[in-house]
Motif scaffolding. Structure first.
Motif, PDB file in Angstrom:
ATOM      1  N   SER A   1       0.841  -1.193   0.000  1.00 46.97           N
ATOM      2  CA  SER A   1       0.000   0.000   0.000  1.00 46.97           C
ATOM      3  C   SER A   1       0.879   1.246   0.000  1.00 46.97           C
ATOM      4  CB  SER A   1      -0.919   0.000   1.217  1.00 46.97           C
ATOM      5  OG  SER A   1      -0.177  -0.150   2.420  1.00 46.97           O
ATOM      6  N   ILE A   2       0.368   2.307  -0.591  1.00 46.21           N
ATOM      7  CA  ILE A   2       1.112   3.562  -0.691  1.00 46.21           C
ATOM      8  C   ILE A   2       0.834   4.379   0.560  1.00 46.21           C
ATOM      9  CG2 ILE A   2       1.469   5.651  -2.055  1.00 46.21           C
ATOM     10  CD1 ILE A   2       0.462   4.050  -4.500  1.00 46.21           C
ATOM     11  N   GLU A   3       1.803   4.412   1.466  1.00 42.19           N
ATOM     12  CA  GLU A   3       1.624   5.111   2.735  1.00 42.19           C
ATOM     13  C   GLU A   3       2.023   6.577   2.642  1.00 42.19           C
ATOM     14  OE1 GLU A   3       0.105   3.570   5.307  1.00 42.19           O
ATOM     15  OE2 GLU A   3      -0.115   1.946   3.834  1.00 42.19           O
ATOM     16  N   ALA A   4       2.815   6.931   1.653  1.00 43.33           N
ATOM     17  CA  ALA A   4       3.157   8.324   1.356  1.00 43.33           C
ATOM     18  C   ALA A   4       3.473   8.405  -0.124  1.00 43.33           C
ATOM     19  CB  ALA A   4       4.343   8.793   2.198  1.00 43.33           C
ATOM     20  N   PRO A   5       3.036   9.471  -0.791  1.00 43.78           N
ATOM     21  CA  PRO A   5       3.255   9.559  -2.238  1.00 43.78           C
ATOM     22  C   PRO A   5       4.720   9.793  -2.576  1.00 43.78           C
ATOM     23  CG  PRO A   5       2.334  11.601  -1.414  1.00 43.78           C
ATOM     24  CD  PRO A   5       2.322  10.640  -0.256  1.00 43.78           C
ATOM     25  N   ALA A   6       5.053   9.509  -3.821  1.00 46.46           N
ATOM     26  CA  ALA A   6       6.394   9.812  -4.312  1.00 46.46           C
ATOM     27  C   ALA A   6       6.589  11.315  -4.399  1.00 46.46           C
ATOM     28  CB  ALA A   6       6.603   9.171  -5.687  1.00 46.46           C
ATOM     29  N   GLY A   7       7.835  11.741  -4.333  1.00 40.80           N
ATOM     30  CA  GLY A   7       8.129  13.158  -4.453  1.00 40.80           C
ATOM     31  C   GLY A   7       7.997  13.644  -5.882  1.00 40.80           C
ATOM     32  N   GLN A   8       8.230  14.916  -6.077  1.00 37.54           N
ATOM     33  CA  GLN A   8       8.147  15.502  -7.403  1.00 37.54           C
ATOM     34  C   GLN A   8       9.209  14.909  -8.306  1.00 37.54           C
ATOM     35  OE1 GLN A   8       8.144  19.789  -7.473  1.00 37.54           O
ATOM     36  NE2 GLN A   8       8.645  19.889  -9.658  1.00 37.54           N
ATOM     37  N   LYS A   9       8.828  14.650  -9.541  1.00 34.92           N
ATOM     38  CA  LYS A   9       9.763  14.092 -10.513  1.00 34.92           C
ATOM     39  C   LYS A   9      10.243  15.187 -11.445  1.00 34.92           C
ATOM     40  CE  LYS A   9      10.208  10.304 -13.863  1.00 34.92           C
ATOM     41  NZ  LYS A   9       9.526   9.141 -14.484  1.00 34.92           N
ATOM     42  N   ASP A  10      11.550  15.326 -11.564  1.00 40.93           N
ATOM     43  CA  ASP A  10      12.123  16.338 -12.447  1.00 40.93           C
ATOM     44  C   ASP A  10      12.440  15.726 -13.809  1.00 40.93           C
ATOM     45  OD1 ASP A  10      12.059  18.302 -10.436  1.00 40.93           O
ATOM     46  OD2 ASP A  10      13.958  17.561  -9.597  1.00 40.93           O
ATOM     47  N   TYR A  11      12.326  16.515 -14.839  1.00 39.78           N
ATOM     48  CA  TYR A  11      12.594  16.065 -16.194  1.00 39.78           C
ATOM     49  C   TYR A  11      13.653  16.957 -16.829  1.00 39.78           C
ATOM     50  CZ  TYR A  11       8.180  13.549 -15.678  1.00 39.78           C
ATOM     51  OH  TYR A  11       7.180  12.726 -15.240  1.00 39.78           O
ATOM     52  N   MET A  12      14.634  16.346 -17.475  1.00 43.04           N
ATOM     53  CA  MET A  12      15.620  17.122 -18.213  1.00 43.04           C
ATOM     54  C   MET A  12      14.982  17.675 -19.476  1.00 43.04           C
ATOM     55  SD  MET A  12      18.052  14.013 -19.613  1.00 43.04           S
ATOM     56  CE  MET A  12      19.272  15.138 -20.267  1.00 43.04           C
ATOM     57  N   PRO A  13      15.550  18.702 -20.067  1.00 50.35           N
ATOM     58  CA  PRO A  13      14.940  19.307 -21.255  1.00 50.35           C
ATOM     59  C   PRO A  13      14.756  18.297 -22.388  1.00 50.35           C
ATOM     60  CG  PRO A  13      16.668  20.723 -20.385  1.00 50.35           C
ATOM     61  CD  PRO A  13      16.754  19.427 -19.629  1.00 50.35           C
ATOM     62  N   ASP A  14      13.619  18.360 -23.036  1.00 51.68           N
ATOM     63  CA  ASP A  14      13.316  17.433 -24.128  1.00 51.68           C
ATOM     64  C   ASP A  14      14.358  17.490 -25.230  1.00 51.68           C
ATOM     65  OD1 ASP A  14      11.089  16.553 -22.831  1.00 51.68           O
ATOM     66  OD2 ASP A  14       9.645  17.545 -24.161  1.00 51.68           O
ATOM     67  N   GLU A  15      14.877  18.682 -25.509  1.00 49.83           N
ATOM     68  CA  GLU A  15      15.833  18.810 -26.616  1.00 49.83           C
ATOM     69  C   GLU A  15      17.136  18.075 -26.351  1.00 49.83           C
ATOM     70  OE1 GLU A  15      15.804  22.805 -24.332  1.00 49.83           O
ATOM     71  OE2 GLU A  15      14.361  21.282 -25.017  1.00 49.83           O
ATOM     72  N   ASP A  16      17.393  17.740 -25.084  1.00 55.70           N
ATOM     73  CA  ASP A  16      18.589  16.970 -24.749  1.00 55.70           C
ATOM     74  C   ASP A  16      18.370  15.472 -24.888  1.00 55.70           C
ATOM     75  OD1 ASP A  16      19.892  19.316 -24.169  1.00 55.70           O
ATOM     76  OD2 ASP A  16      19.542  19.201 -22.006  1.00 55.70           O
ATOM     77  N   ARG A  17      17.126  15.054 -25.100  1.00 50.99           N
ATOM     78  CA  ARG A  17      16.813  13.628 -25.110  1.00 50.99           C
ATOM     79  C   ARG A  17      16.199  13.137 -26.410  1.00 50.99           C
ATOM     80  NH1 ARG A  17      13.350  11.804 -20.087  1.00 50.99           N
ATOM     81  NH2 ARG A  17      14.232   9.805 -20.712  1.00 50.99           N
ATOM     82  N   PHE A  18      15.494  14.003 -27.110  1.00 52.67           N
ATOM     83  CA  PHE A  18      14.670  13.534 -28.223  1.00 52.67           C
ATOM     84  C   PHE A  18      14.985  14.293 -29.509  1.00 52.67           C
ATOM     85  CE2 PHE A  18      12.085  13.448 -24.283  1.00 52.67           C
ATOM     86  CZ  PHE A  18      12.063  12.078 -24.104  1.00 52.67           C
ATOM     87  N   GLN A  19      14.862  13.561 -30.619  1.00 55.48           N
ATOM     88  CA  GLN A  19      14.987  14.163 -31.942  1.00 55.48           C
ATOM     89  C   GLN A  19      13.925  13.587 -32.868  1.00 55.48           C
ATOM     90  OE1 GLN A  19      18.900  14.411 -33.805  1.00 55.48           O
ATOM     91  NE2 GLN A  19      19.862  13.827 -31.857  1.00 55.48           N
ATOM     92  N   LEU A  20      13.392  14.418 -33.712  1.00 49.80           N
ATOM     93  CA  LEU A  20      12.514  13.981 -34.787  1.00 49.80           C
ATOM     94  C   LEU A  20      13.236  14.220 -36.104  1.00 49.80           C
ATOM     95  CD1 LEU A  20       9.803  13.070 -36.002  1.00 49.80           C
ATOM     96  CD2 LEU A  20       9.073  15.492 -35.916  1.00 49.80           C
ATOM     97  N   ILE A  21      13.484  13.152 -36.857  1.00 50.78           N
ATOM     98  CA  ILE A  21      14.185  13.237 -38.139  1.00 50.78           C
ATOM     99  C   ILE A  21      13.240  12.782 -39.235  1.00 50.78           C
ATOM    100  CG2 ILE A  21      16.147  12.411 -39.495  1.00 50.78           C
ATOM    101  CD1 ILE A  21      17.658  12.015 -36.836  1.00 50.78           C
TER     102      ILE A  21
END
Length: 202
Positions: free
Chosen positions: A178-198
């Motif tokens: 059971s979830i007794e306390a929620p997870a903390g905030q999740k940070d995301y790195m900038p999309d341009e550092d991870r993804f490309q559309l070609i």
């Protein structure tokens, strides 16, 4: 619930309890269903899963603590480790153990020599997909979880304690509850550092 919503709901939960509404059998069926539908290279189905609840779940984390104590550098650090194990993992309702059945991988290497160098990597991909599928399925059921890796430190003791075939290689441990306390905030790195559309080539 949409898949996108489920992905966001699936988080690493480190405050677990035993207050789940499902029975061990119902959770076992969730795990079975998730792993059964997981894709694997050449449909090898190399992933194995064991669900521990009750005393078996507690015993697993006692094994982890005993092995960690043997390699701990100080009493202070082990005390912190003990608190983490007890509060974040052992406090949960159960644990899923995930394995790779190594003869399956070996058989693929022998039967398909052209791809032999790839089958271990592909088995790891299959294991990872199964891990994620279980995690999302548990999240859909309102159950919190996290993925841990105390292997290979605990491999031999776990094998002996739960009578696991020696050819099953432990790859991950997933405490859930059971979830007794929620997870903390999740940070995301900038999309341009991870993804490309070609859309075209040179």
């Amino acid at each position: 619930m949409s898949f996108d919503t489920l992905q966001k709901q699936r988080r690493s939960i480190y405050s677990l309890g035993k207050n789940v509404s499902q029975t061990p059998e119902e959770i076992f069926n969730i795990v079975k269903g998730a792993v059964r539908e997981t894709p694997t290279a050449f449909n090898s189905q190399s992933v194995r899963a064991i669900v521990l609840t009750g005393a078996a779940h507690d015993r697993l984390w006692d094994i982890v603590l005993a092995k960690l104590k043997a390699v701990s550098k100080s009493a202070e650090s082990f005390e912190k480790t003990t608190d983490k194990i007890n509060q974040s993992f052992k406090a949960g309702f159960g644990t899923v153990l995930l394995f790779t059945d190594t003869p399956v991988v070996k058989g693929l290497e022998e039967n398909f020599p052209l791809y032999a160098d790839n089958f271990y990597d592909w088995s790891e991909q299959g294991l990872g997909i199964a891990d994620y599928a279980i995690w999302v399925a548990l999240a859909e059921a309102g159950i919190g979880a996290s993925t841990q890796h105390y292997n290979p430190l605990i491999d031999e003791d776990v094998q002996n304690e739960f009578n696991i075939p020696s050819t099953w290689r432990l790859r991950a441990e997933m405490p859930f509850g059971s979830i007794e306390a929620p997870a903390g905030q999740k940070d995301y790195m900038p999309d341009e550092d991870r993804f490309q559309l070609i859309t075209s080539t040179k």
